[in-house]
Each structure stands twice: as C-alpha cells, then as structure tokens.
Scaffold this motif. Structure first.
Motif, mmCIF file in Angstrom:
data_model
loop_
_atom_site.group_PDB
_atom_site.id
_atom_site.type_symbol
_atom_site.label_atom_id
_atom_site.label_comp_id
_atom_site.label_asym_id
_atom_site.label_seq_id
_atom_site.Cartn_x
_atom_site.Cartn_y
_atom_site.Cartn_z
ATOM 1 N N TYR A 168 0.828 -1.206 0.000
ATOM 2 C CA TYR A 168 0.000 0.000 0.000
ATOM 3 C C TYR A 168 0.862 1.255 0.000
ATOM 4 C CZ TYR A 168 -3.873 -3.081 1.293
ATOM 5 O OH TYR A 168 -4.813 -4.069 1.320
ATOM 6 N N ALA A 174 4.338 5.467 -5.329
ATOM 7 C CA ALA A 174 4.503 5.426 -6.779
ATOM 8 C C ALA A 174 3.551 6.398 -7.472
ATOM 9 C CB ALA A 174 4.271 4.009 -7.304
ATOM 10 N N GLY A 176 3.150 9.308 -6.280
ATOM 11 C CA GLY A 176 3.685 10.632 -5.983
ATOM 12 C C GLY A 176 3.324 11.147 -4.609
ATOM 13 N N ARG A 185 -2.955 9.374 4.649
ATOM 14 C CA ARG A 185 -4.089 9.001 3.812
ATOM 15 C C ARG A 185 -4.223 7.504 3.583
ATOM 16 N NH1 ARG A 185 -4.650 12.841 -1.202
ATOM 17 N NH2 ARG A 185 -6.335 11.373 -1.427
ATOM 18 N N ASN B 67 11.010 5.651 -12.302
ATOM 19 C CA ASN B 67 10.222 6.531 -11.425
ATOM 20 C C ASN B 67 10.854 6.606 -10.030
ATOM 21 O OD1 ASN B 67 9.593 4.048 -10.385
ATOM 22 N ND2 ASN B 67 7.394 4.429 -10.249
ATOM 23 N N LEU B 96 10.219 14.267 -6.537
ATOM 24 C CA LEU B 96 9.678 12.926 -6.792
ATOM 25 C C LEU B 96 8.169 12.927 -7.044
ATOM 26 C CD1 LEU B 96 11.742 10.603 -4.449
ATOM 27 C CD2 LEU B 96 11.985 10.978 -6.892
ATOM 28 N N PRO B 97 7.364 13.679 -6.279
ATOM 29 C CA PRO B 97 5.923 13.679 -6.566
ATOM 30 C C PRO B 97 5.633 14.092 -8.009
ATOM 31 C CG PRO B 97 6.319 14.662 -4.430
ATOM 32 C CD PRO B 97 7.670 14.451 -5.065
ATOM 33 N N ARG B 100 6.632 11.274 -10.373
ATOM 34 C CA ARG B 100 5.738 10.117 -10.320
ATOM 35 C C ARG B 100 4.352 10.458 -10.816
ATOM 36 N NH1 ARG B 100 8.329 8.143 -4.606
ATOM 37 N NH2 ARG B 100 10.243 7.343 -5.527
ATOM 38 N N MET B 105 2.929 3.990 -12.485
ATOM 39 C CA MET B 105 3.425 2.613 -12.432
ATOM 40 C C MET B 105 2.314 1.623 -12.089
ATOM 41 S SD MET B 105 6.684 1.079 -10.388
ATOM 42 C CE MET B 105 7.803 0.290 -11.516
ATOM 43 N N LEU B 113 -5.483 0.606 -3.180
ATOM 44 C CA LEU B 113 -5.401 1.001 -1.779
ATOM 45 C C LEU B 113 -6.641 0.497 -1.050
ATOM 46 C CD1 LEU B 113 -4.089 4.590 -2.431
ATOM 47 C CD2 LEU B 113 -2.812 2.637 -1.577
ATOM 48 N N LEU B 122 -9.519 8.833 -7.154
ATOM 49 C CA LEU B 122 -9.258 10.240 -6.851
ATOM 50 C C LEU B 122 -7.968 10.446 -6.063
ATOM 51 C CD1 LEU B 122 -12.875 11.412 -5.989
ATOM 52 C CD2 LEU B 122 -11.531 12.002 -8.014
ATOM 53 N N PHE B 123 -7.331 9.353 -5.640
ATOM 54 C CA PHE B 123 -6.158 9.484 -4.765
ATOM 55 C C PHE B 123 -5.058 10.330 -5.399
ATOM 56 C CE2 PHE B 123 -2.215 8.178 -2.777
ATOM 57 C CZ PHE B 123 -2.552 8.145 -1.449
ATOM 58 N N SER B 124 -4.603 9.866 -6.549
ATOM 59 C CA SER B 124 -3.525 10.570 -7.227
ATOM 60 C C SER B 124 -3.968 11.975 -7.635
ATOM 61 C CB SER B 124 -3.109 9.761 -8.451
ATOM 62 O OG SER B 124 -2.001 10.327 -9.058
ATOM 63 N N THR B 126 -6.141 14.009 -6.195
ATOM 64 C CA THR B 126 -6.137 14.979 -5.099
ATOM 65 C C THR B 126 -4.716 15.298 -4.637
ATOM 66 O OG1 THR B 126 -6.647 13.113 -3.677
ATOM 67 C CG2 THR B 126 -8.435 14.625 -4.114
ATOM 68 N N LEU B 127 -3.808 14.324 -4.784
ATOM 69 C CA LEU B 127 -2.413 14.613 -4.426
ATOM 70 C C LEU B 127 -1.844 15.714 -5.297
ATOM 71 C CD1 LEU B 127 -0.651 11.131 -4.082
ATOM 72 C CD2 LEU B 127 -1.240 12.703 -2.257
ATOM 73 N N HIS B 128 -2.186 15.672 -6.567
ATOM 74 C CA HIS B 128 -1.517 16.543 -7.523
ATOM 75 C C HIS B 128 -2.351 17.742 -7.940
ATOM 76 C CE1 HIS B 128 1.811 13.813 -7.797
ATOM 77 N NE2 HIS B 128 0.990 12.805 -8.008
ATOM 78 N N ARG B 180 -6.496 4.539 -12.006
ATOM 79 C CA ARG B 180 -6.220 5.589 -11.024
ATOM 80 C C ARG B 180 -5.031 6.450 -11.421
ATOM 81 N NH1 ARG B 180 -3.775 1.811 -6.153
ATOM 82 N NH2 ARG B 180 -1.910 1.200 -7.280
#
Lengths: 283, 271
Positions: A168, A174, A176, A185, B67, B96-97, B100, B105, B113, B122-124, B126-128, B180
C-alpha cells in the motif's frame, strides 16, 4: 504433558471466573442490602464511616477516575501515536531497535515509582509553574498515568502500523505521495482498528491503575471542576480503605461493589478493544 | 473516449520518433551487488516497448529506476543518466511527486489502496491538484467516470463506487490500478509484469486495455511472458545479467534476433 498444557490454557478462564465469583460474593450482600442505586451513581457523598448515617455515593470517585483517565489520554494519545509512527514508519536499523527497547523498559517501571515521581517532582513543579496551592491533582495524576499508559499503547499502535502491507505504501508513493501523505491518507486509515484498540487498552489501563493515582491525585473526594482540583479514584479508594473495614460490614461490601463496577468497566473496554481489533465493527 | 483504439500498424503512432525515456550509461548497485551494467536504452514516445529477459536479469530494476521507486529501499546507488521528457530524473533536485505524476506505475500484483473504488481513482488526482478540495462532487464524479470508462470498468462498477476496491476480482483490481493513474495525465506508464497474477482470460482483457492506451501514453512493460511481448508490444528489448543485449522492433526481434543470447532465450533454451 498435554494435560499440563491444557490446564495452563484453561487456567486463565478459571481464574477470571474465580475472581468474578469472589468479588460478586463479597459485594452482593451489600448490593441487596444498604445499596441504593440512585445514591451510588448520583451522590458525591462517600461517607462510609459515619456512625449514624453512612452514605455510599460513588459519583465523585467515578468522576475522579474518569477525569484522571481523560487527562491521561490527552497526554498519552499524541505521545504514543507519535512514537508509534516514528518507530514504525521513519526510524530504521539501530535507532528503531534502541527505541523499541527503551519503550519496553518504560513499561516495566513499577507504578509506585511513577507515584513517587508524581508525589515529589511533579507536585513541586506544578505548584511552581501554575502557582496553585496543591500540586497533587488531576493534572499531576493524569500526566503520570499518561506516561505509564503510553508504552503499551505505543507497542500496540506500532504493531498495527506494521501490519499494514508495504504494497500500500509502495502504491501510494509510486503515485507521488510523500511519506507524510502516505501515512495520513493510507497507513493510518488502514491501521485504524489497531490504533483504536491501542487507545482503548490505554483507557483500560487508566481505569485500573491504583498506586500511582493514589499518590499523585491528592486522594480527596471532590467533583473536579478544573485540572488543579484534587480527586480520588475508585481504585485508590478500595486500596486505601479495604484494610480498615470489618469483613462483611456494609463498608466492606460497598468497596467490593466499587470493584464490581471497575471490573465491568475494564471488561467492557477490553472487549471493545478486542472486537475492534478483529474488525467486527467493520461493515 | 469515442476515438477508436489505434490498430497495430497505425502509422501515426509508429512514425513518432520522439524519445520519451532516455537511459544513458546507467549502472545500479544494491549495496555492493551490481544489478545493472552501463545500460543504454531509448523508449520511443507513444508506443509499447516490452522488456524481456530471464529472472534476475535486471528488467524490473531498470523499470523501477525510471520513477525512482527503488529509492525506497535505501541502499541503492546509481550512476549514469535517465532522462524522462528531457529531464534527468536522477538529479538530486528532482521533485519525486512531480516525477511520479508524469510516470505512472502498474505493479505485478494488483495493489489497490484499501479505500473505496472512488477514493482509489481520486487518490492521485487529489495529491496533484492543489485546489482539489474546492472541486465540486460533480467534477470529481466526472473524473471517476472518465477514468473508469477508459479502462472499460465503468459499467461493471458504477453502482458500487463506494465499495472497497480490495473486494474486486484481480482483473478488475489491475484495471483499477491503471485507471487511477489516468486522471493526472501521466506521460509514461511503467508496467511491471502487469498480467502475471491474472488468469488467461483476465490477461487477455488487460492486454487489450493496454493496447488501447497505446498512442496516448508511452508504455514500458516488463514481461516474463514472451508470447505477450510478441503480441502486445511494438518494440522489444532483451536483457541478460544486468546488460541490455538487444533492442529492436518486436516483429524483427522474434524473427531475426541479432544476438545469439537473444535467439537462445526466445527459443526457450534458458530463462
């Protein structure tokens, strides 16, 4: 050989039932005699030694225990979760091993030593820092109890963080996510059950602790209005008074009734913790 | 969504000669063990390149260097250059964010998750997306739907977006793991044996999906399965003992390999 193993295995059950039967046997005559349910839970007047009119109101004692435990959790939750996150997610190699050993050592300090620290060091410190007349109060006992409960809470919380599969974390990173984002999270939500049960076991520890609380809380019957009020805990009352009561007297029975109450509270807390760990509350 | 998937010989894709990932003289050590030896390797934009070779030849290591997910191990040392879209990702000042986000990947074992399907998509995103919190629910719904449609999963899961993603079948999980990545519009997709945990039918479905993503994304896929490399990639690179032996058009490599080692491997003499 197998017989001995079997005996060892079921002994825990025998003991717990034995203890409960014993406490109940000693407490029941009082429960069905002088006991007044309404008075017990709503009156702060715990005057069991009165010649003419003894009263057995446990409200102040219940609130004493609750306030000290609440204070302890305010101290212990950030400490132990912080420590668990650091040890489980950031520390590596030697740092990690050293910290784990130190925390286990911390858990092994006898409670009377903690009480001693509360009685001497903390007492003076609180009087000086906050300019209050007495340093033996909810704050003192809460901090001491919090520090006592933190190690076991840290250990359980760290175990539950470690139980979160690394895939996880890898997946989140990966995509970011930073270390912190991953923890906040992904890891913490995934470890939620274990963390809740760590807190609950800490609460259970707080309710059950006697000596340190007896020494650091001031041991005076009070409904606390601030953290600087002295209080008396359920456990401390039993410990301090049981030796001076006549076996079989209403006072004796009343103390055992307090014991039954404590037993039920800690039993429920531990049961909840256990159920949470097993994820039964999960849909 | 309505554009038809590009066919294998669509000239617009293969005519593209821009390089998306450029690996130059790249060596890598795990502690004292050298896993990669001066690898030179260019991945063209918009096509599927497969990386083949026997176990332990370094193909996953190479993929995981692009990556920099290998950094997690903490005992990795590298030399050389890996450029993604013109920027050396091994530079110490690389965010790195950001990297990636551009280089998604997909892992060998599907790793959604432990959140709901919707939260996974929505994970990635909301991160970005700095102001992701201000986006309305409708906007997010739109993103979720688009991503799931693109991986042909929408119709199957649209009624249970709030269910846990880990309850899906492996095939669906792997598709979700691809989906995702899409909302943040990555340029390169790294796939580490994306079908090896799946049964033949699921493999076919995921392969078909990867083929559909071709053109829009540059795809670099490690595979153990030579038949898969042959049918599902445009170019193919063969690695052996930490070195890149041969890199050619897939059709060409499987018919007329230039090196003896390549020939031996694809004929199944080892590996």
């Amino acid at each position: 050989m197998q017989g001995i193993m079997y005996l060892g295995g079921i002994s825990a059950i025998i003991f717990i039932i034995g203890i409960f039967v014993f406490i109940a046997k000693e407490g029941l005559p009082f429960l069905f005699g002088a006991f007044d349910l309404k008075e017990f839970f709503t009156s702060p007047r715990w005057i069991p030694t009165s010649e003419n009119n003894p009263t057995y109101g446990a409200l102040a004692l219940i609130l004493g225990t609750a306030s000290v435990t609440g204070m302890a959790m305010i101290v212990a939750i950030p400490f132990s979760l912080g420590a668990a996150i650091f040890i489980g997610e950031f520390a590596t190699g030697k740092t990690r091993e050293t910290l784990k050993i130190l925390i286990e050592l911390l858990a092994a300090i006898p409670s009377v030593v903690w009480g001693f620290i509360g009685l001497t060091i903390m007492n003076g410190l609180i009087i000086k820092l906050f300019n209050v007349p007495i340093g033996l109060n909810v704050l003192n006992a809460g901090i001491i109890l919090g520090l006592m409960a933190a190690p076991i809470m840290t250990t359980i919380a760290e175990d539950s963080l470690k139980a979160v599969p690394d895939k996880y974390r890898e997946a989140a990173e990966a995509m970011g996510a930073t270390r912190w984002q991953t923890i906040r999270r992904v890891v913490l939500p995934a470890a939620k059950n274990g963390l809740v049960s760590a807190v609950l076991l800490g609460v259970g520890r707080g309710f059950g602790e006697t000596m340190a609380v007896l020494m650091a809380s001031g041991h005076s019957i009070n409904i606390p209005h601030s953290v600087f009020d002295s209080v008396r805990a359920l456990t401390a009352t039993i410990a301090a008074e049981l030796g001076e009561t006549a076996v079989g007297s209403p006072h004796y029975g009343a103390l055992f009734t307090l014991g039954i109450l404590l037993f039920i509270i800690t039993f429920l807390i531990n049961l909840t913790a256990d159920l949470v760990v097993r994820g039964i509350r999960k849909k | 969504m309505e554009t038809p998937p590009p066919t294998p010989d669509a000239p617009d894709v293969l005519a593209n000669t821009e390089i998306a990932v450029r690996v130059k003289d790249f060596s890598l050590w795990y502690g004292t063990f050298q896993a990669l030896f001066a690898v030179d390797f260019n991945v063209k934009q918009g096509i599927i390149t497969s990386l083949i070779g026997p176990s332990g030849c370094g193909k996953s290591t190479l993929l995981r260097s692009i990556n920099r997910i290998n950094d997690r191990l903490g005992y990795v040392r590298t030399e050389g250059v890996i450029e993604v879209l013109g920027k050396n990702v091994l530079d110490s000042d690389v965010a790195l964010p950001q990297l990636r986000k551009q280089v998604g990947m997909v892992f060998q074992r599907p790793n959604p998750l432990p959140l709901s399907i919707r939260e996974n998509i929505l994970f990635s995103y909301t991160l970005h997306t700095p102001d992701a919190r201000k986006r309305t629910k409708a906007e997010k719904d739109q993103i979720v739907e688009e991503a799931l449609r693109e991986v042909l999963l929408w119709d199957t899961v649209k009624d249970r977006l709030d269910h846990s993603a880990t309850a899906l079948s492996l095939e669906q999980q792997q598709k979700l793991c691809i989906a995702r990545l899409l909302p943040v519009k990555p340029r390169v997709l790294l796939m580490d044996e994306p079908c090896s945990a799946l049964d033949p039918e699921a493999t076919a479905a995921v392969e078909e999906l990867i083929w559909q993503l071709r053109g829009e994304y540059t795809i670099l896929m490690v595979t153990h399965n030579m038949a898969q490399a042959r049918r599902a990639s445009d170019e193919c690179a063969f690695m052996l003992m930490g070195k890149l032996v041969e890199h050619a058009d897939t059709a060409e490599m499987f018919v007329t390999p230039r090196h003896k080692e390549t020939a031996d491997y694809i004929e199944g003499r080892y590996g």
